[in-house]
Motif scaffolding. Structure first.
Motif, mmCIF file in Angstrom:
data_model
loop_
_atom_site.group_PDB
_atom_site.id
_atom_site.type_symbol
_atom_site.label_atom_id
_atom_site.label_comp_id
_atom_site.label_asym_id
_atom_site.label_seq_id
_atom_site.Cartn_x
_atom_site.Cartn_y
_atom_site.Cartn_z
ATOM 1 N N HIS A 1 37.947 38.083 46.655
ATOM 2 C CA HIS A 1 37.026 37.338 45.803
ATOM 3 C C HIS A 1 37.088 37.655 44.354
ATOM 4 O O HIS A 1 36.992 36.693 43.558
ATOM 5 N N SER A 2 37.181 38.685 44.058
ATOM 6 C CA SER A 2 37.477 39.014 42.588
ATOM 7 C C SER A 2 38.896 38.530 42.001
ATOM 8 O O SER A 2 39.094 38.886 40.756
ATOM 9 N N ARG B 1 43.963 41.816 37.489
ATOM 10 C CA ARG B 1 43.452 40.571 38.026
ATOM 11 C C ARG B 1 44.776 39.612 38.107
ATOM 12 O O ARG B 1 45.607 39.451 37.288
#
Length: 150
Positions: free
Chosen positions: A129-130, A143
């Motif tokens: 999700h992130s 990320r």
């Protein structure tokens, strides 16, 4: 006023649509499209109601497996894929972030062994999700959007 196609119809192959314009070259690199002998048509800066501007790539006589296509989720998570057979769309797909990324991105840790030895990179997706991944070797988290392609 009549409508005309900007790019000719594809008899058989794969269409990758809704590519962000700034990621077009990354898609070409990631799928090694410059190494294909079949026809590859690239539309760049095309009008899009959904995105404003987009790119589209049509690859004649090439069908990718899910593992190859899911790599695209790293650089263009919202692309749509159409499989064409006899000028008809026979299948539509969305890319999905795989559980593991191999030899796609570089580790952000300059001390990681993968940046200092000739070896493969492996990342585990720890939060889809992130969009966070962890290096298999040094365990650095980063990320996906911040990752650089290998």
């Amino acid at each position: 006023m009549t409508k005309t196609l900007l790019v000719s119809a594809l008899e058989n192959g794969t269409v990758i649509d809704h590519i962000p314009c700034d990621r077009t070259n990354d898609v070409i690199t990631l799928l090694k499209l410059n190494q294909l002998t079949s026809t590859v048509m690239i539309g760049y800066n095309l009008e899009s109601k959904k995105m404003g501007k987009k790119s589209i790539i049509k690859i004649a006589n090439k069908f990718f497996n899910d593992a190859e296509l899911n790599q695209l989720a790293v650089i263009a998570p919202d692309v749509s894929l159409s499989i064409i057979r006899n000028y008809e769309v026979t299948e539509k797909k969305r890319v999905e972030l795989p559980e593991e990324l191999r030899d796609i991105v570089k580790c952000a840790n300059p001390k990681c062994i993968t940046n200092n030895e000739p070896m493969h990179t492996i990342f585990h997706i720890i939060d889809k999700h992130s969009r966070v991944m962890r290096c298999h070797y040094c365990e650095k988290e980063q990320r996906i959007e911040d990752a650089k392609l290998k």
